[in-house]
Motif scaffolding. Structure first.
Motif, PDB file in Angstrom:
ATOM      1  N   VAL A 107       0.594  -1.352  -0.033  1.00  0.00           N
ATOM      2  CA  VAL A 107       0.091   0.150   0.190  1.00  0.00           C
ATOM      3  C   VAL A 107       1.077   1.632   0.282  1.00  0.00           C
ATOM      4  N   ALA A 108       2.022   0.996   0.773  1.00  0.00           N
ATOM      5  CA  ALA A 108       3.034   2.839   1.108  1.00  0.00           C
ATOM      6  C   ALA A 108       3.441   2.498  -0.528  1.00  0.00           C
ATOM      7  N   ALA A 109       4.277   1.387  -0.964  1.00  0.00           N
ATOM      8  CA  ALA A 109       5.057   1.439  -1.930  1.00  0.00           C
ATOM      9  C   ALA A 109       3.927   1.856  -3.052  1.00  0.00           C
ATOM     10  N   ARG A 110       2.915   1.918  -3.197  1.00  0.00           N
ATOM     11  CA  ARG A 110       1.843   1.934  -3.586  1.00  0.00           C
ATOM     12  C   ARG A 110       2.046   3.682  -4.335  1.00  0.00           C
ATOM     13  N   GLN A 111       1.533   4.281  -3.450  1.00  0.00           N
ATOM     14  CA  GLN A 111       2.096   5.837  -3.233  1.00  0.00           C
ATOM     15  C   GLN A 111       3.219   6.168  -3.236  1.00  0.00           C
ATOM     16  N   LEU A 112       4.126   5.377  -2.977  1.00  0.00           N
ATOM     17  CA  LEU A 112       5.761   5.965  -3.403  1.00  0.00           C
ATOM     18  C   LEU A 112       5.560   6.081  -5.094  1.00  0.00           C
ATOM     19  N   VAL A 113       5.188   5.581  -5.552  1.00  0.00           N
ATOM     20  CA  VAL A 113       4.946   5.239  -7.246  1.00  0.00           C
ATOM     21  C   VAL A 113       4.312   6.730  -7.384  1.00  0.00           C
ATOM     22  N   SER A 114       2.592   6.484  -6.804  1.00  0.00           N
ATOM     23  CA  SER A 114       1.766   7.508  -7.767  1.00  0.00           C
ATOM     24  C   SER A 114       2.626   8.808  -7.577  1.00  0.00           C
ATOM     25  N   HIS A 115       3.558   9.201  -6.363  1.00  0.00           N
ATOM     26  CA  HIS A 115       4.284  10.570  -6.017  1.00  0.00           C
ATOM     27  C   HIS A 115       5.685  10.760  -7.019  1.00  0.00           C
ATOM     28  N   ARG A 116       5.256   9.767  -7.807  1.00  0.00           N
ATOM     29  CA  ARG A 116       6.559   9.797  -8.503  1.00  0.00           C
ATOM     30  C   ARG A 116       7.986   9.926  -8.440  1.00  0.00           C
ATOM     31  N   HIS A 117       8.131   8.913  -6.981  1.00  0.00           N
ATOM     32  CA  HIS A 117       9.270   8.795  -6.603  1.00  0.00           C
ATOM     33  C   HIS A 117      10.013   7.899  -6.913  1.00  0.00           C
ATOM     34  N   LEU A 118       9.452   7.648  -7.888  1.00  0.00           N
ATOM     35  CA  LEU A 118      10.223   5.826  -8.785  1.00  0.00           C
ATOM     36  C   LEU A 118      11.157   5.897  -9.566  1.00  0.00           C
ATOM     37  N   ARG A 119      12.543   5.610 -10.130  1.00  0.00           N
ATOM     38  CA  ARG A 119      12.450   5.303 -11.458  1.00  0.00           C
ATOM     39  C   ARG A 119      12.280   3.956 -12.114  1.00  0.00           C
ATOM     40  N   LEU A 120      12.366   3.491 -13.088  1.00  0.00           N
ATOM     41  CA  LEU A 120      12.386   2.677 -13.532  1.00  0.00           C
ATOM     42  C   LEU A 120      13.370   2.639 -15.107  1.00  0.00           C
ATOM     43  N   ASN A 121      14.385   1.839 -15.380  1.00  0.00           N
ATOM     44  CA  ASN A 121      15.092   2.368 -16.017  1.00  0.00           C
ATOM     45  C   ASN A 121      15.763   2.800 -15.719  1.00  0.00           C
ATOM     46  N   GLY A 122      15.572   3.743 -15.193  1.00  0.00           N
ATOM     47  CA  GLY A 122      16.333   5.358 -15.220  1.00  0.00           C
ATOM     48  C   GLY A 122      15.264   6.620 -15.422  1.00  0.00           C
ATOM     49  N   THR A 137      15.851  -2.319 -14.050  1.00  0.00           N
ATOM     50  CA  THR A 137      16.336  -1.471 -12.390  1.00  0.00           C
ATOM     51  C   THR A 137      15.157  -0.589 -12.323  1.00  0.00           C
ATOM     52  N   ILE A 138      14.813  -0.529 -10.702  1.00  0.00           N
ATOM     53  CA  ILE A 138      13.953   0.006  -9.594  1.00  0.00           C
ATOM     54  C   ILE A 138      14.359   1.099  -9.248  1.00  0.00           C
ATOM     55  N   ALA A 139      14.529   2.021  -9.041  1.00  0.00           N
ATOM     56  CA  ALA A 139      15.838   3.145  -8.012  1.00  0.00           C
ATOM     57  C   ALA A 139      14.680   4.458  -7.542  1.00  0.00           C
ATOM     58  N   LEU A 140      15.269   4.479  -6.130  1.00  0.00           N
ATOM     59  CA  LEU A 140      14.592   5.755  -5.808  1.00  0.00           C
ATOM     60  C   LEU A 140      15.338   7.313  -6.115  1.00  0.00           C
ATOM     61  N   SER A 141      14.048   8.031  -6.453  1.00  0.00           N
ATOM     62  CA  SER A 141      14.613   9.343  -6.825  1.00  0.00           C
ATOM     63  C   SER A 141      15.300   9.591  -5.508  1.00  0.00           C
ATOM     64  N   ASP A 142      16.162  11.126  -5.580  1.00  0.00           N
ATOM     65  CA  ASP A 142      16.749  11.511  -4.532  1.00  0.00           C
ATOM     66  C   ASP A 142      15.772  12.058  -3.544  1.00  0.00           C
ATOM     67  N   LYS A 143      14.746  12.763  -3.538  1.00  0.00           N
ATOM     68  CA  LYS A 143      13.774  12.607  -3.091  1.00  0.00           C
ATOM     69  C   LYS A 143      13.384  12.099  -1.970  1.00  0.00           C
ATOM     70  N   GLY A 144      12.769  10.888  -3.007  1.00  0.00           N
ATOM     71  CA  GLY A 144      12.210   9.080  -2.136  1.00  0.00           C
ATOM     72  C   GLY A 144      12.873   8.638  -1.281  1.00  0.00           C
ATOM     73  N   ARG A 145      14.373   8.941  -1.706  1.00  0.00           N
ATOM     74  CA  ARG A 145      15.421   8.329  -0.361  1.00  0.00           C
ATOM     75  C   ARG A 145      15.806   9.165   0.540  1.00  0.00           C
ATOM     76  N   GLN A 146      14.877   9.840   0.396  1.00  0.00           N
ATOM     77  CA  GLN A 146      15.150  11.530   1.941  1.00  0.00           C
ATOM     78  C   GLN A 146      14.002  11.005   2.726  1.00  0.00           C
ATOM     79  N   ILE A 147      12.395  10.540   2.300  1.00  0.00           N
ATOM     80  CA  ILE A 147      11.720  10.701   3.212  1.00  0.00           C
ATOM     81  C   ILE A 147      11.821   9.712   4.281  1.00  0.00           C
ATOM     82  N   PRO A 148      11.637   9.921   5.172  1.00  0.00           N
ATOM     83  CA  PRO A 148      11.560   9.214   6.624  1.00  0.00           C
ATOM     84  C   PRO A 148      11.313   7.584   6.823  1.00  0.00           C
ATOM     85  N   MET A 149      10.017   7.545   5.877  1.00  0.00           N
ATOM     86  CA  MET A 149       9.015   5.687   5.967  1.00  0.00           C
ATOM     87  C   MET A 149       9.953   4.942   5.687  1.00  0.00           C
TER      88      MET A 149
END
Length: 202
Positions: A107-122, A137-149
């Protein structure tokens, strides 16, 4: 039927199994919802099939229409229908983000994706149902890596990371090394009951 947004522990208690994609919480009662102390009724064949199907729906957060579409695709595949269905569900982007340890639940992962905090193959993505394949390759954005959760979950993942994902927690990235197998689903499921449920309805 739309995606479920109600009380999650109530679902876990009703189905009698912990669903890691739905919630990290564990029920503090060993009986189902409803009148306290009520004896559970013996389930019919249909009831057993329905329960197994609902496990998949709630854990992966898919609608009934999505489940039907996935089942039809799995049925048309050359392999075993049940195993293919589980593979298709595991390959959903939101589930991969969860299994990689970037979020505490699907559920939380879906929110990360919908808020564009993920990159798929860049490339930035916002569709949770995108299906990954080996080599992606799936990677967190710079902003995504800073989210406390995200920081907390990267340090202590909710589940052991599966062998089909190569995860670099320091970089916040994961690579799909192979297709997931049916026995790698992180909760008990009798998928043949799901196949039987849909076989007479679709």
């Amino acid at each position: 039927m739309a995606r479920y947004t109600g009380p999650r522990l109530k679902v876990v208690r009703a189905l009698g199994v912990e669903l890691p994609g739905l919630t990290r919480k564990t029920p503090n009662r060993d009986y189902g919802p409803g009148q306290h102390g009520a004896k559970p009724k013996r389930k019919s064949g249909f009831g057993v099939q329905l329960m197994e199907k609902q496990k998949l729906r709630y854990n992966y957060g898919v609608s009934e229409r999505q489940m039907q579409r996935l089942f039809r695709e799995a049925k048309n595949d050359k392999g075993q229908t049940g195993n293919k269905l589980l593979e298709l569900l595991e390959r959903r982007l939101d589930n991969v983000v969860f299994r990689a340890g970037f979020a505490p639940t699907a559920v939380a992962a879906r929110q990360l994706v919908s808020h564009r905090h993920l990159r798929l193959n860049g490339r930035p993505v916002s569709i949770a149902s995108i299906r990954v394949k080996p080599g992606d390759t799936i990677a967190l954005s710079d902003k995504g890596r800073q989210i406390p959760m995200v920081v907390e979950t990267l340090a202590e993942p909710a589940l052991t990371r599966p062998e089909w994902l190569a995860v670099d927690a320091a970089k916040g990235s994961a690579t799909v090394t192979r297709l997931p197998e049916a026995n790698e689903v992180p909760f008990p499921i009798e998928v043949q009951h799901v196949v039987e449920y849909y076989a007479v309805r679709l």
